[in-house]
Design a protein around this motif. Structure first.
Motif, PDB file in Angstrom:
ATOM      1  N   TYR A   7       0.816  -1.058   0.116  1.00 34.02           N
ATOM      2  CA  TYR A   7       0.014   0.245  -0.067  1.00 34.02           C
ATOM      3  C   TYR A   7       0.873   1.215  -0.072  1.00 34.02           C
ATOM      4  CZ  TYR A   7      -3.568  -3.258   1.350  1.00 34.02           C
ATOM      5  OH  TYR A   7      -4.522  -4.380   1.315  1.00 34.02           O
ATOM      6  N   SER A  16      -7.022  12.342  -8.686  1.00 32.76           N
ATOM      7  CA  SER A  16      -7.129  10.808  -8.673  1.00 32.76           C
ATOM      8  C   SER A  16      -6.842  10.498 -10.150  1.00 32.76           C
ATOM      9  CB  SER A  16      -8.449  10.369  -8.138  1.00 32.76           C
ATOM     10  OG  SER A  16      -9.649  11.128  -9.070  1.00 32.76           O
ATOM     11  N   ARG A  20      -3.904   7.584 -10.877  1.00 33.66           N
ATOM     12  CA  ARG A  20      -4.063   6.463 -11.568  1.00 33.66           C
ATOM     13  C   ARG A  20      -3.097   6.326 -12.653  1.00 33.66           C
ATOM     14  NH1 ARG A  20      -9.527   7.542 -11.209  1.00 33.66           N
ATOM     15  NH2 ARG A  20     -10.535   6.558  -9.517  1.00 33.66           N
ATOM     16  N   PRO A  24       3.090   4.546  -9.594  1.00 27.93           N
ATOM     17  CA  PRO A  24       3.619   4.991  -8.146  1.00 27.93           C
ATOM     18  C   PRO A  24       4.459   6.109  -8.139  1.00 27.93           C
ATOM     19  CG  PRO A  24       4.761   3.097  -8.539  1.00 27.93           C
ATOM     20  CD  PRO A  24       3.902   3.315  -9.822  1.00 27.93           C
ATOM     21  N   PHE A  61      -4.944   9.511  -0.312  1.00 28.99           N
ATOM     22  CA  PHE A  61      -5.045   8.543  -0.968  1.00 28.99           C
ATOM     23  C   PHE A  61      -4.540   7.059  -0.669  1.00 28.99           C
ATOM     24  CE2 PHE A  61      -5.269  11.662  -4.870  1.00 28.99           C
ATOM     25  CZ  PHE A  61      -6.583  11.572  -4.843  1.00 28.99           C
ATOM     26  N   CYS A  63      -3.082   3.671  -2.360  1.00 23.71           N
ATOM     27  CA  CYS A  63      -3.024   2.702  -3.744  1.00 23.71           C
ATOM     28  C   CYS A  63      -2.654   1.472  -3.199  1.00 23.71           C
ATOM     29  CB  CYS A  63      -2.216   3.461  -4.704  1.00 23.71           C
ATOM     30  SG  CYS A  63      -2.777   5.172  -5.324  1.00 23.71           S
ATOM     31  N   GLU A  64      -3.131   0.570  -3.877  1.00 25.32           N
ATOM     32  CA  GLU A  64      -2.402  -0.736  -3.450  1.00 25.32           C
ATOM     33  C   GLU A  64      -1.896  -1.399  -4.826  1.00 25.32           C
ATOM     34  OE1 GLU A  64      -5.668  -3.553  -2.821  1.00 25.32           O
ATOM     35  OE2 GLU A  64      -6.166  -3.893  -5.016  1.00 25.32           O
ATOM     36  N   TYR A 178      -0.972  -1.633  -9.944  1.00 27.37           N
ATOM     37  CA  TYR A 178      -1.257  -0.321  -8.872  1.00 27.37           C
ATOM     38  C   TYR A 178      -2.639   0.483  -9.247  1.00 27.37           C
ATOM     39  CZ  TYR A 178       0.356   4.145  -7.125  1.00 27.37           C
ATOM     40  OH  TYR A 178       0.631   5.320  -6.148  1.00 27.37           O
ATOM     41  N   ASN A 179      -3.408   0.473  -8.068  1.00 24.07           N
ATOM     42  CA  ASN A 179      -4.604   0.612  -8.279  1.00 24.07           C
ATOM     43  C   ASN A 179      -5.206   1.648  -7.131  1.00 24.07           C
ATOM     44  OD1 ASN A 179      -7.350   0.826  -9.307  1.00 24.07           O
ATOM     45  ND2 ASN A 179      -7.915  -0.806  -7.990  1.00 24.07           N
ATOM     46  N   LEU A 180      -5.802   2.729  -7.295  1.00 24.42           N
ATOM     47  CA  LEU A 180      -6.434   3.660  -6.187  1.00 24.42           C
ATOM     48  C   LEU A 180      -7.656   3.038  -5.544  1.00 24.42           C
ATOM     49  CD1 LEU A 180      -6.253   6.378  -4.853  1.00 24.42           C
ATOM     50  CD2 LEU A 180      -7.288   7.311  -6.891  1.00 24.42           C
ATOM     51  N   ASN A 187     -12.373   4.302  -6.050  1.00 29.85           N
ATOM     52  CA  ASN A 187     -11.783   2.927  -6.275  1.00 29.85           C
ATOM     53  C   ASN A 187     -13.093   2.403  -7.334  1.00 29.85           C
ATOM     54  OD1 ASN A 187     -11.642   0.266  -6.601  1.00 29.85           O
ATOM     55  ND2 ASN A 187     -11.687  -0.196  -4.275  1.00 29.85           N
TER      56      ASN A 187
END
Length: 192
Positions: A7, A16, A20, A24, A61, A63-64, A178-180, A187
């Motif tokens: 994360y 955002s 995205r 990162p 935010f 991000c994963e 990589y996703n918010l 999301n």
């Protein structure tokens, strides 16, 4: 090799779509704990929330992402004793050259290992910052995941430790997906 969930916590600047597209993001602080790179909280999202609340207030935010984790590519200062011995040897070498004093940081040792003696050839470093979430922090109780072994004793188990991974290159360790994911309205997979 294991697939590991990471994360990254970022300031919410109302961008955002850019996060995205371009994430990162590297840490560019002069005092970054593990040197230059892309910082992630390992496995436990509570640590990403703790950092967001304490660093950015209510506007952050998370991000994963996933990486391909193994100790051949990541200097693991959490659970790989051979890597801790390698780090310790670097500290001893620096001490013998009078390069260590009371202002020496982990980052300085890692930098020495990487750039001076050339033994840090890994793509990342993994470390547990003990007392990262200190008991003096106003949000301590919300983010407290410690249980004592014996009543009345100080020793405890931190069952969601504040482990960080610093990946030196943007997509090192095969970083992917990589996703918010937070706040939830950003999301794309979140269902209200």
């Amino acid at each position: 090799m294991a697939r590991k969930l990471l994360y990254q916590t970022l300031k919410d600047k109302g961008n955002s779509h850019i996060v995205r597209r371009d994430g990162p993001y590297p840490c560019n602080w002069d005092n970054s704990w593990l040197g230059e790179g892309y910082y992630y909280w390992d496995t436990f999202i509570n640590n990403a929330h703790w950092w967001g609340v304490n660093r950015y207030g209510a506007k952050y935010f998370i991000c994963e992402a996933y990486c391909n984790y193994d100790t051949e590519n990541c200097l693991d200062l959490v659970g790989t004793t051979e890597h801790l011995l390698q780090f310790s040897s670097a500290v001893d070498l620096m001490k013998s050259k009078r390069l260590v004093n009371n202002k020496t940081t982990v980052s300085r040792i890692l930098n020495y290992m990487k750039h001076t003696i050339g033994v840090l050839k890994h793509q990342a470093v993994r470390a547990y910052g003990i007392n990262t979430i200190s008991q003096n922090n106003p949000d301590y109780n919300e983010f407290n995941y410690k249980l004592v072994f014996e009543i009345g004793k100080q020793q405890y188990l931190d069952y969601r430790p504040a482990i960080q991974i610093c990946i030196f290159d943007k997509f090192g360790l095969g970083l992917n997906n990589y996703n918010l994911i937070y706040p939830h309205e950003y999301n794309e997979d979140y269902m209200a």
